[in-house]
Design a protein around this motif. Structure first.
Motif, PDB file in Angstrom:
ATOM      1  N   GLN A 109       0.842  -1.215  -0.220  1.00 58.43           N
ATOM      2  CA  GLN A 109      -0.020   0.068   0.034  1.00 58.43           C
ATOM      3  C   GLN A 109       0.809   1.243  -0.011  1.00 58.43           C
ATOM      4  OE1 GLN A 109      -2.455  -0.756   3.527  1.00 58.43           O
ATOM      5  NE2 GLN A 109      -3.908  -1.775   2.288  1.00 58.43           N
ATOM      6  N   LYS A 110       2.000   1.346   0.578  1.00 59.47           N
ATOM      7  CA  LYS A 110       2.714   2.301   0.908  1.00 59.47           C
ATOM      8  C   LYS A 110       3.532   2.669  -0.343  1.00 59.47           C
ATOM      9  CE  LYS A 110       7.050   4.205   3.097  1.00 59.47           C
ATOM     10  NZ  LYS A 110       7.977   3.928   4.208  1.00 59.47           N
ATOM     11  N   LEU A 111       4.026   1.638  -1.165  1.00 60.32           N
ATOM     12  CA  LEU A 111       4.361   1.828  -2.521  1.00 60.32           C
ATOM     13  C   LEU A 111       3.518   1.995  -3.786  1.00 60.32           C
ATOM     14  CD1 LEU A 111       7.541  -0.687  -1.963  1.00 60.32           C
ATOM     15  CD2 LEU A 111       7.412   1.791  -1.680  1.00 60.32           C
ATOM     16  N   GLY A 112       2.331   1.815  -3.445  1.00 66.10           N
ATOM     17  CA  GLY A 112       1.361   1.883  -4.459  1.00 66.10           C
ATOM     18  C   GLY A 112       1.278   0.690  -5.553  1.00 66.10           C
ATOM     19  N   LEU A 113       1.860  -0.541  -5.085  1.00 63.76           N
ATOM     20  CA  LEU A 113       2.022  -1.731  -5.717  1.00 63.76           C
ATOM     21  C   LEU A 113       0.740  -2.662  -5.545  1.00 63.76           C
ATOM     22  CD1 LEU A 113       5.757  -2.141  -5.233  1.00 63.76           C
ATOM     23  CD2 LEU A 113       4.834  -1.487  -7.153  1.00 63.76           C
ATOM     24  N   ILE A 114       0.647  -3.228  -6.702  1.00 64.59           N
ATOM     25  CA  ILE A 114      -0.524  -4.394  -6.636  1.00 64.59           C
ATOM     26  C   ILE A 114       0.054  -5.698  -5.926  1.00 64.59           C
ATOM     27  CG2 ILE A 114      -2.327  -5.476  -7.874  1.00 64.59           C
ATOM     28  CD1 ILE A 114      -2.350  -3.458  -9.808  1.00 64.59           C
ATOM     29  N   LEU A 115      -0.813  -5.998  -4.746  1.00 63.00           N
ATOM     30  CA  LEU A 115      -0.460  -7.424  -4.014  1.00 63.00           C
ATOM     31  C   LEU A 115      -1.567  -8.306  -4.151  1.00 63.00           C
ATOM     32  CD1 LEU A 115       1.535  -8.853  -2.028  1.00 63.00           C
ATOM     33  CD2 LEU A 115       0.330  -7.721  -0.369  1.00 63.00           C
ATOM     34  N   GLY A 116      -1.300  -9.480  -4.723  1.00 62.04           N
ATOM     35  CA  GLY A 116      -2.298 -10.414  -4.639  1.00 62.04           C
ATOM     36  C   GLY A 116      -1.910 -11.622  -3.961  1.00 62.04           C
ATOM     37  N   VAL A 117      -2.668 -12.528  -3.420  1.00 63.83           N
ATOM     38  CA  VAL A 117      -2.371 -13.623  -2.676  1.00 63.83           C
ATOM     39  C   VAL A 117      -3.175 -14.872  -3.357  1.00 63.83           C
ATOM     40  CG1 VAL A 117      -2.353 -14.870  -0.507  1.00 63.83           C
ATOM     41  CG2 VAL A 117      -2.409 -12.432  -0.692  1.00 63.83           C
ATOM     42  N   VAL A 118      -2.751 -15.988  -3.600  1.00 64.55           N
ATOM     43  CA  VAL A 118      -3.188 -17.169  -4.485  1.00 64.55           C
ATOM     44  C   VAL A 118      -4.272 -17.842  -3.333  1.00 64.55           C
ATOM     45  CG1 VAL A 118      -3.080 -18.862  -5.778  1.00 64.55           C
ATOM     46  CG2 VAL A 118      -1.527 -17.146  -5.921  1.00 64.55           C
ATOM     47  N   HIS A 119      -5.449 -17.446  -3.140  1.00 66.25           N
ATOM     48  CA  HIS A 119      -6.620 -18.068  -2.530  1.00 66.25           C
ATOM     49  C   HIS A 119      -7.509 -18.809  -3.401  1.00 66.25           C
ATOM     50  CE1 HIS A 119      -5.904 -16.753   1.801  1.00 66.25           C
ATOM     51  NE2 HIS A 119      -4.747 -16.473   1.140  1.00 66.25           N
ATOM     52  N   PRO A 120      -7.163 -19.832  -4.281  1.00 63.59           N
ATOM     53  CA  PRO A 120      -8.164 -20.178  -5.415  1.00 63.59           C
ATOM     54  C   PRO A 120      -9.565 -20.651  -5.112  1.00 63.59           C
ATOM     55  CG  PRO A 120      -6.552 -22.086  -4.865  1.00 63.59           C
ATOM     56  CD  PRO A 120      -6.189 -20.561  -4.074  1.00 63.59           C
ATOM     57  N   MET A 121      -9.851 -20.838  -3.978  1.00 64.73           N
ATOM     58  CA  MET A 121     -11.318 -21.203  -3.635  1.00 64.73           C
ATOM     59  C   MET A 121     -11.943 -20.139  -3.655  1.00 64.73           C
ATOM     60  SD  MET A 121     -10.611 -24.062  -0.455  1.00 64.73           S
ATOM     61  CE  MET A 121     -12.197 -24.860  -0.580  1.00 64.73           C
ATOM     62  N   ARG A 122     -11.587 -18.832  -3.469  1.00 64.94           N
ATOM     63  CA  ARG A 122     -12.390 -17.748  -3.561  1.00 64.94           C
ATOM     64  C   ARG A 122     -12.817 -17.332  -4.993  1.00 64.94           C
ATOM     65  NH1 ARG A 122     -10.705 -12.391  -0.454  1.00 64.94           N
ATOM     66  NH2 ARG A 122      -9.507 -13.262   1.353  1.00 64.94           N
ATOM     67  N   VAL A 123     -12.209 -17.964  -5.991  1.00 67.31           N
ATOM     68  CA  VAL A 123     -12.532 -17.480  -7.327  1.00 67.31           C
ATOM     69  C   VAL A 123     -13.425 -18.300  -7.911  1.00 67.31           C
ATOM     70  CG1 VAL A 123     -10.497 -15.953  -7.380  1.00 67.31           C
ATOM     71  CG2 VAL A 123     -10.631 -18.083  -8.330  1.00 67.31           C
ATOM     72  N   ARG A 124     -13.735 -19.618  -7.308  1.00 68.78           N
ATOM     73  CA  ARG A 124     -14.692 -20.426  -7.905  1.00 68.78           C
ATOM     74  C   ARG A 124     -16.059 -19.758  -8.335  1.00 68.78           C
ATOM     75  NH1 ARG A 124     -13.289 -25.472  -9.108  1.00 68.78           N
ATOM     76  NH2 ARG A 124     -11.688 -26.525  -8.188  1.00 68.78           N
ATOM     77  N   PRO A 125     -16.537 -20.070  -9.284  1.00 68.65           N
ATOM     78  CA  PRO A 125     -17.907 -19.270  -9.671  1.00 68.65           C
ATOM     79  C   PRO A 125     -18.911 -19.675  -8.708  1.00 68.65           C
ATOM     80  CG  PRO A 125     -16.683 -19.912 -11.686  1.00 68.65           C
ATOM     81  CD  PRO A 125     -15.972 -20.537 -10.538  1.00 68.65           C
ATOM     82  N   GLU A 126     -18.970 -21.064  -8.303  1.00 71.58           N
ATOM     83  CA  GLU A 126     -19.935 -21.178  -7.355  1.00 71.58           C
ATOM     84  C   GLU A 126     -19.818 -20.618  -6.143  1.00 71.58           C
ATOM     85  OE1 GLU A 126     -18.569 -24.243 -10.481  1.00 71.58           O
ATOM     86  OE2 GLU A 126     -17.489 -23.436  -8.583  1.00 71.58           O
ATOM     87  N   MET A 127     -18.739 -20.406  -5.380  1.00 77.63           N
ATOM     88  CA  MET A 127     -18.229 -19.771  -4.241  1.00 77.63           C
ATOM     89  C   MET A 127     -18.642 -18.153  -4.509  1.00 77.63           C
ATOM     90  SD  MET A 127     -17.590 -21.995  -2.115  1.00 77.63           S
ATOM     91  CE  MET A 127     -18.912 -23.172  -2.938  1.00 77.63           C
ATOM     92  N   VAL A 128     -18.190 -17.594  -5.341  1.00 78.40           N
ATOM     93  CA  VAL A 128     -18.390 -16.267  -5.809  1.00 78.40           C
ATOM     94  C   VAL A 128     -19.928 -15.973  -5.838  1.00 78.40           C
ATOM     95  CG1 VAL A 128     -18.363 -14.318  -7.457  1.00 78.40           C
ATOM     96  CG2 VAL A 128     -16.431 -15.920  -6.957  1.00 78.40           C
ATOM     97  N   ALA A 129     -20.859 -16.911  -6.488  1.00 73.14           N
ATOM     98  CA  ALA A 129     -22.153 -16.529  -6.423  1.00 73.14           C
ATOM     99  C   ALA A 129     -22.609 -16.752  -5.135  1.00 73.14           C
ATOM    100  CB  ALA A 129     -22.640 -17.546  -7.441  1.00 73.14           C
ATOM    101  N   LEU A 130     -22.380 -17.488  -4.228  1.00 73.07           N
ATOM    102  CA  LEU A 130     -22.848 -17.810  -2.895  1.00 73.07           C
ATOM    103  C   LEU A 130     -22.409 -16.783  -2.092  1.00 73.07           C
ATOM    104  CD1 LEU A 130     -24.469 -19.363  -0.668  1.00 73.07           C
ATOM    105  CD2 LEU A 130     -22.188 -20.700  -0.487  1.00 73.07           C
ATOM    106  N   ARG A 131     -21.324 -16.438  -2.141  1.00 72.05           N
ATOM    107  CA  ARG A 131     -20.812 -15.019  -1.349  1.00 72.05           C
ATOM    108  C   ARG A 131     -21.502 -13.908  -1.755  1.00 72.05           C
ATOM    109  NH1 ARG A 131     -17.257 -11.510   1.940  1.00 72.05           N
ATOM    110  NH2 ARG A 131     -16.971  -9.733   0.794  1.00 72.05           N
ATOM    111  N   ASN A 132     -21.722 -13.880  -3.206  1.00 69.69           N
ATOM    112  CA  ASN A 132     -22.540 -12.495  -3.464  1.00 69.69           C
ATOM    113  C   ASN A 132     -24.142 -12.387  -2.905  1.00 69.69           C
ATOM    114  OD1 ASN A 132     -20.610 -11.393  -5.133  1.00 69.69           O
ATOM    115  ND2 ASN A 132     -21.236 -12.315  -6.989  1.00 69.69           N
ATOM    116  N   ARG A 133     -24.789 -13.651  -3.014  1.00 71.40           N
ATOM    117  CA  ARG A 133     -25.961 -13.666  -2.303  1.00 71.40           C
ATOM    118  C   ARG A 133     -26.136 -13.339  -0.869  1.00 71.40           C
ATOM    119  NH1 ARG A 133     -26.036 -18.406  -5.641  1.00 71.40           N
ATOM    120  NH2 ARG A 133     -26.142 -19.643  -3.782  1.00 71.40           N
ATOM    121  N   VAL A 134     -25.017 -13.855   0.159  1.00 71.64           N
ATOM    122  CA  VAL A 134     -24.909 -13.750   1.349  1.00 71.64           C
ATOM    123  C   VAL A 134     -24.687 -11.916   1.603  1.00 71.64           C
ATOM    124  CG1 VAL A 134     -23.245 -13.650   3.402  1.00 71.64           C
ATOM    125  CG2 VAL A 134     -23.863 -15.786   1.916  1.00 71.64           C
ATOM    126  N   VAL A 135     -23.805 -11.477   0.785  1.00 77.69           N
ATOM    127  CA  VAL A 135     -23.512  -9.958   0.896  1.00 77.69           C
ATOM    128  C   VAL A 135     -24.786  -9.075   0.576  1.00 77.69           C
ATOM    129  CG1 VAL A 135     -22.159  -8.173  -0.152  1.00 77.69           C
ATOM    130  CG2 VAL A 135     -21.138 -10.089   0.358  1.00 77.69           C
TER     131      VAL A 135
END
Length: 321
Positions: A109-135
């Motif tokens: 954040q300080k350096l203004g660089l993009i930082l990503g972390v590999v949490h692949p279960m979070r990008v599964r379409p089935e999980m994304v759809a469920l998370r969206n319904r919860v939110v």
């Protein structure tokens, strides 16, 4: 986009495969031993290879660094990469303690660089759809149970290759399940209870784990795991006020109630994160899984580690100095 891959084990393979057909350049791969890293570079078409990370990071041509090296090196090498001005994608876990995870996130954040972390279960379409319904409050999750069971009395990874490093059931495999559960429930943590076994005399690490989370919304998340199991299990079971869901990672299936469907295998799903990260850098936006978004899971993991340390004494173990 010029890519530097640090590590060429299973995840180095998965990330490289994901990038081959993208509009980017496999520029440099970094490894420990010259012959294997040179062979990997030739196989995947990397322009350069080296056994010197600082040499790779010193190249002005590198735009993105992907860290697929041992878990205990993630925080240290992420800081080196960020200090070198590189957008950085870190394999799970971002660090082996909460303090280091926070330092890495703050640095990006300080350096203004993009930082990503590999949490692949979070990008599964089935999980994304469920998370969206919860939110959006269309659905309310009541309980989540995650399980990870494999047999690992020898330090050999999923590819059959003998590792030079040791895995960690809490800071690696449980992190997948814990992070997904917290992310889907979207509810602050109220209480954490846990148990981890004493280190095994052969491996030097705790091999069994139980982790329970209670949220402020009266929801529960339970994760269990063992490296002693002769049956391989990697799944998460979610109960809501509308239905039940079971994601089976090893068998590539997703159940809604009693209805089962096939889903993408993990390498294809992981590729979604790899490709998204490259696009996020190109577009100047956050990646699919940001560093700060994994801090709630890291906070719980730190509590579990401290609960174990209180019983067994804070100590270094293989894979977690």
């Amino acid at each position: 986009m010029n890519i530097c891959m640090v590590g060429h084990g299973m995840m180095g393979v998965w990330h490289s495969n994901a990038l081959i057909d993208m509009d980017c350049c496999l520029h440099t791969v970094v490894g420990r031993r010259a012959k294997p890293v040179a062979d990997f570079a030739e196989q995947y078409g990397y322009r350069h290879w080296t056994v010197d990370l600082e040499e790779a990071l010193g190249s002005d041509e590198i735009d993105i660094v992907i860290l697929a090296n041992p878990s205990e090196m993630h925080a240290e090498t992420a800081l080196l990469s960020l200090d070198a001005g590189k957008h950085t994608l870190v394999e799970i876990p971002i660090a082996m303690n909460l303090a280091d995870a926070q330092v890495v996130t703050d640095k990006a954040q300080k350096l203004g660089l993009i930082l990503g972390v590999v949490h692949p279960m979070r990008v599964r379409p089935e999980m994304v759809a469920l998370r969206n319904r919860v939110v959006t409050q269309e659905e309310s999750v009541r309980q989540i149970v995650g399980r990870f069971y494999i047999h690992r009395l020898r330090n050999v990874g999923a590819t059959g290759y003998k590792r030079s490093w040791t895995d960690n059931i809490l800071w690696h495999h449980t992190t997948h399940l814990l992070d997904l559960g917290l992310w889907i429930m979207d509810d602050p943590v109220k209480d954490v209870s846990s148990w981890m076994s004493t280190p095994d005399s052969r491996t030097g690490i705790p091999m069994d784990l139980y982790l329970g989370v209670e949220t402020t919304g009266d929801r529960s998340l339970v994760c269990t795991g063992s490296y002693y199991s002769y049956e391989n299990i990697f799944d998460i079971f979610i109960i809501s006020d509308r239905n039940s869901y079971r994601l089976d990672v090893f068998n590539n299936t997703f159940n809604i109630g009693s209805d089962m469907t096939a889903i993408a295998p993990e390498p294809e799903n992981c590729a979604l994160i790899t490709r998204d990260f490259v696009e996020s850098v190109r577009e100047g936006r956050d990646s699919a899984v940001t560093g700060d978004s994994v801090l709630p899971a890291m906070t719980v993991l730190q509590q579990v580690q401290e609960q174990w340390d209180k019983i067994h004494g804070a100590r270094g173990i293989p894979g977690r100095p």
